[in-house]
Design a protein around this motif. Structure first.
Motif, PDB file in Angstrom:
ATOM      1  N   LEU A 161       0.827  -1.206   0.000  1.00 38.52           N
ATOM      2  CA  LEU A 161       0.000   0.000   0.000  1.00 38.52           C
ATOM      3  C   LEU A 161       0.862   1.257   0.000  1.00 38.52           C
ATOM      4  O   LEU A 161       0.538   2.259  -0.656  1.00 38.52           O
ATOM      5  N   ALA A 162       1.986   1.244   0.733  1.00 39.99           N
ATOM      6  CA  ALA A 162       2.896   2.392   0.706  1.00 39.99           C
ATOM      7  C   ALA A 162       3.464   2.620  -0.686  1.00 39.99           C
ATOM      8  O   ALA A 162       3.561   3.759  -1.169  1.00 39.99           O
ATOM      9  N   LEU A 163       3.853   1.541  -1.367  1.00 38.10           N
ATOM     10  CA  LEU A 163       4.348   1.663  -2.738  1.00 38.10           C
ATOM     11  C   LEU A 163       3.257   2.158  -3.674  1.00 38.10           C
ATOM     12  O   LEU A 163       3.520   2.956  -4.590  1.00 38.10           O
ATOM     13  N   LEU A 164       2.007   1.726  -3.443  1.00 38.14           N
ATOM     14  CA  LEU A 164       0.894   2.171  -4.287  1.00 38.14           C
ATOM     15  C   LEU A 164       0.656   3.666  -4.116  1.00 38.14           C
ATOM     16  O   LEU A 164       0.443   4.396  -5.099  1.00 38.14           O
ATOM     17  N   ILE A 197      11.730   2.669 -12.273  1.00 32.73           N
ATOM     18  CA  ILE A 197      11.772   2.871 -10.838  1.00 32.73           C
ATOM     19  C   ILE A 197      12.416   1.646 -10.194  1.00 32.73           C
ATOM     20  O   ILE A 197      11.999   0.514 -10.438  1.00 32.73           O
ATOM     21  N   THR A 198      13.447   1.907  -9.382  1.00 32.65           N
ATOM     22  CA  THR A 198      14.127   0.832  -8.652  1.00 32.65           C
ATOM     23  C   THR A 198      13.754   0.941  -7.186  1.00 32.65           C
ATOM     24  O   THR A 198      13.998   1.974  -6.552  1.00 32.65           O
ATOM     25  N   VAL A 199      13.151  -0.107  -6.663  1.00 30.99           N
ATOM     26  CA  VAL A 199      12.713  -0.155  -5.274  1.00 30.99           C
ATOM     27  C   VAL A 199      13.713  -0.996  -4.498  1.00 30.99           C
ATOM     28  O   VAL A 199      13.891  -2.184  -4.768  1.00 30.99           O
ATOM     29  N   LEU A 200      14.404  -0.364  -3.520  1.00 33.51           N
ATOM     30  CA  LEU A 200      15.374  -1.054  -2.675  1.00 33.51           C
ATOM     31  C   LEU A 200      14.664  -1.534  -1.424  1.00 33.51           C
ATOM     32  O   LEU A 200      14.227  -0.731  -0.587  1.00 33.51           O
ATOM     33  N   ASN A 227      14.293  -5.170   1.413  1.00 37.36           N
ATOM     34  CA  ASN A 227      14.695  -6.513   1.816  1.00 37.36           C
ATOM     35  C   ASN A 227      13.525  -7.483   1.869  1.00 37.36           C
ATOM     36  O   ASN A 227      13.692  -8.633   2.264  1.00 37.36           O
ATOM     37  N   PHE A 228      12.331  -7.028   1.471  1.00 36.36           N
ATOM     38  CA  PHE A 228      11.148  -7.878   1.448  1.00 36.36           C
ATOM     39  C   PHE A 228      10.849  -8.304   0.005  1.00 36.36           C
ATOM     40  O   PHE A 228      11.150  -7.586  -0.951  1.00 36.36           O
ATOM     41  N   HIS A 229      10.240  -9.447  -0.144  1.00 32.50           N
ATOM     42  CA  HIS A 229       9.956 -10.018  -1.471  1.00 32.50           C
ATOM     43  C   HIS A 229       8.622  -9.479  -1.982  1.00 32.50           C
ATOM     44  O   HIS A 229       7.643 -10.225  -2.148  1.00 32.50           O
ATOM     45  N   ILE A 230       8.587  -8.182  -2.230  1.00 30.59           N
ATOM     46  CA  ILE A 230       7.337  -7.576  -2.702  1.00 30.59           C
ATOM     47  C   ILE A 230       7.055  -7.994  -4.135  1.00 30.59           C
ATOM     48  O   ILE A 230       5.920  -8.344  -4.501  1.00 30.59           O
ATOM     49  N   GLY A 231       8.075  -7.990  -4.980  1.00 29.33           N
ATOM     50  CA  GLY A 231       7.860  -8.362  -6.380  1.00 29.33           C
ATOM     51  C   GLY A 231       7.410  -9.796  -6.550  1.00 29.33           C
ATOM     52  O   GLY A 231       6.537 -10.102  -7.386  1.00 29.33           O
ATOM     53  N   THR A 232       7.971 -10.710  -5.763  1.00 36.12           N
ATOM     54  CA  THR A 232       7.577 -12.119  -5.869  1.00 36.12           C
ATOM     55  C   THR A 232       6.131 -12.319  -5.439  1.00 36.12           C
ATOM     56  O   THR A 232       5.380 -13.091  -6.060  1.00 36.12           O
ATOM     57  N   ILE A 233       5.721 -11.619  -4.397  1.00 40.65           N
ATOM     58  CA  ILE A 233       4.346 -11.789  -3.903  1.00 40.65           C
ATOM     59  C   ILE A 233       3.345 -11.223  -4.897  1.00 40.65           C
ATOM     60  O   ILE A 233       2.275 -11.812  -5.136  1.00 40.65           O
ATOM     61  N   HIS A 269       3.533   0.050 -14.440  1.00 43.04           N
ATOM     62  CA  HIS A 269       4.782   0.800 -14.331  1.00 43.04           C
ATOM     63  C   HIS A 269       5.961  -0.161 -14.449  1.00 43.04           C
ATOM     64  O   HIS A 269       5.856  -1.349 -14.153  1.00 43.04           O
ATOM     65  N   ASN A 270       7.083   0.401 -14.857  1.00 39.58           N
ATOM     66  CA  ASN A 270       8.313  -0.382 -14.999  1.00 39.58           C
ATOM     67  C   ASN A 270       9.075  -0.293 -13.671  1.00 39.58           C
ATOM     68  O   ASN A 270       9.861   0.613 -13.439  1.00 39.58           O
ATOM     69  N   ILE A 271       8.821  -1.256 -12.790  1.00 40.03           N
ATOM     70  CA  ILE A 271       9.374  -1.254 -11.442  1.00 40.03           C
ATOM     71  C   ILE A 271      10.306  -2.447 -11.302  1.00 40.03           C
ATOM     72  O   ILE A 271       9.949  -3.583 -11.642  1.00 40.03           O
ATOM     73  N   LEU A 272      11.509  -2.176 -10.769  1.00 40.09           N
ATOM     74  CA  LEU A 272      12.502  -3.225 -10.485  1.00 40.09           C
ATOM     75  C   LEU A 272      12.706  -3.289  -8.974  1.00 40.09           C
ATOM     76  O   LEU A 272      12.848  -2.263  -8.309  1.00 40.09           O
TER      77      LEU A 272
END
Length: 408
Positions: A6-9, A24-27, A29-35, A55-58
């Motif tokens: 929700l914070a990223l949204l 956009i590169t998101v640093l 330690n949580f597996h947000i992209g996998t989830i 969006h193009n988010i890494l």
């Protein structure tokens, strides 16, 4: 995990221009992209995953912060600066000549009292009890005990003082942590700072009530009954507080004005030496009266009008005519508003007209008048048409010669 997504949204919605036009590169330690990429994601996460998928988010793991901080510190602080810092020695406090002060105040239904204990560098103790014979609160009693302890330390010739108080309010206000709310607390704080400036070094420390038992016992003893105390305890009775609760500002008398002879006659009965002027002042004084040292003019049906000098009169005219709520009205309306506000001085209309004529805005934006400056003269009154003129004896002249049409 839903909170992180929700914070990223919210960040993507607030920074939509950057998210749509850049990678956009998101640093984290949580597996947000996998989830978000799991097929079994449902509910709110599925909706948010669809919105963030546009969006193009890494997603990359966060690097170590400790190494980065050390690198920044090394680049900002050179080696020579570190040597200078190591050469600086912290000043040592002179604890050998430091006086210890313990104060406490108490206020209850029976009365109010203050107790203090002053310890010299040679470990000699001076106990002191004070009975406060005026109305005060618990905080005011604490301040009275603190101020009495400072005065006693100054009389004993103390240069370095370490005061211990069990009131968190006093310690925080003196050290600048809390602000003094209320006029009484501000006056006590100002008096305490003036006394502390007479010491070479001072420190105010807050301690628990259990560590301040001697001063606490003295304050309670002085507040209840002090008839059977030991002989070595000195008792003082304060009739008035240590600060002036009612401050009076110095008022400077203005220059003599039209009000001066009237005020002198109404207050002291003094009249001018000239009989005509004296009679004039006596007649004028019937329309005025004094109230708390201020001259007022009586009115038939309205309230009393406060009389002002010419300087204040000019300010009132400018404020009402061209002030923040001024409408650049005429002198009659300005005078009416001044009188409705409760002010008066003789010659109000004349002064208002003089000041309004000086207004630059009124002169620039005044309406243009087509009326001629001088009165028009009819043709029958000109010399050419008078009976004794030589022009009527000769033949009629033409319009080109005289500038007027021929007279018939």
């Amino acid at each position: 995990m839903e909170k992180l997504v929700l914070a990223l949204l919210h960040a993507s919605r607030r920074l939509r221009r950057y998210f749509t036009g850049h990678v956009i590169t998101v640093l984290t330690n949580f597996h947000i992209g996998t989830i978000l990429q799991k097929p079994e994601t449902s509910g709110r996460l599925a909706k948010w995953a669809i919105e963030l998928g546009g969006h193009n988010i890494l997603y990359r793991p966060r690097p170590a912060i400790k190494g980065q901080v050390l690198a920044d510190f090394i680049t900002e602080v050179p080696a020579g600066k570190i040597k200078e810092c190591e050469m600086i020695e912290t000043p040592k406090e002179d604890t050998e000549e430091t006086w210890m002060l313990y104060t406490d105040g108490a206020s209850n239904e029976d009365g109010a009292g203050a107790g203090l204990r002053l310890v010299s560098p040679e470990k000699h103790e001076f106990t002191y009890a004070i009975k406060l014979d005026f109305k005060n609160t618990n905080n005011e009693a604490e301040y009275e005990a603190f101020l009495a302890g400072l005065r006693l330390a100054i009389k004993m010739g103390a240069k370095n003082l370490r005061a211990h108080v069990d009131s968190l309010l006093i310690a925080s206000q003196v050290n600048g942590i809390y602000d003094a709310k209320g006029e009484v607390m501000a006056l006590y704080l100002e008096q305490a700072k003036e006394l502390l400036q007479q010491f070479k070094s001072h420190k105010v420390i807050h301690i628990n009530r259990s560590e301040n038992k001697p001063a606490d016992a003295l304050s309670k003893l002085a507040s209840t009954s002090f008839q059977h105390l030991a002989k070595d305890v000195r008792i003082e009775v304060l009739k008035n507080p240590s600060v002036l609760l009612h401050q009076v500002n110095v008022i400077e008398a203005g220059q003599p004005s039209w009000m001066t002879p009237i005020i002198q006659y109404l207050q002291e009965g003094v009249l001018p030496e000239n009989k005509a002027e004296a009679r004039k002042i006596q007649n004028k004084a019937l329309q005025y009266e004094m109230n708390n040292g201020i001259l007022y003019r009586k009115s038939f049906l309205g309230p009393l009008l406060r009389c002002v000098d010419p300087q204040d009169a000019n300010y009132l005219i400018r404020e009402i005519h061209e002030g923040i709520c001024g409408i650049h009205s005429g002198p009659r309306m300005v005078v009416a508003k001044i009188m409705s506000a409760g002010y008066y001085w003789p010659g109000m209309h004349v002064d208002a007209m003089k000041e309004i004529r000086k207004c630059d805005s009124c002169q620039r934006h005044s309406p243009k008048t087509l009326r001629p400056k001088n009165d028009l003269i009819p043709r029958e009154n000109t010399p050419a048409f008078q009976g004794g003129s030589n022009h009527l004896q000769g033949p009629p002249q033409t319009e080109r010669e005289t500038g007027w049409p021929p007279y018939t």
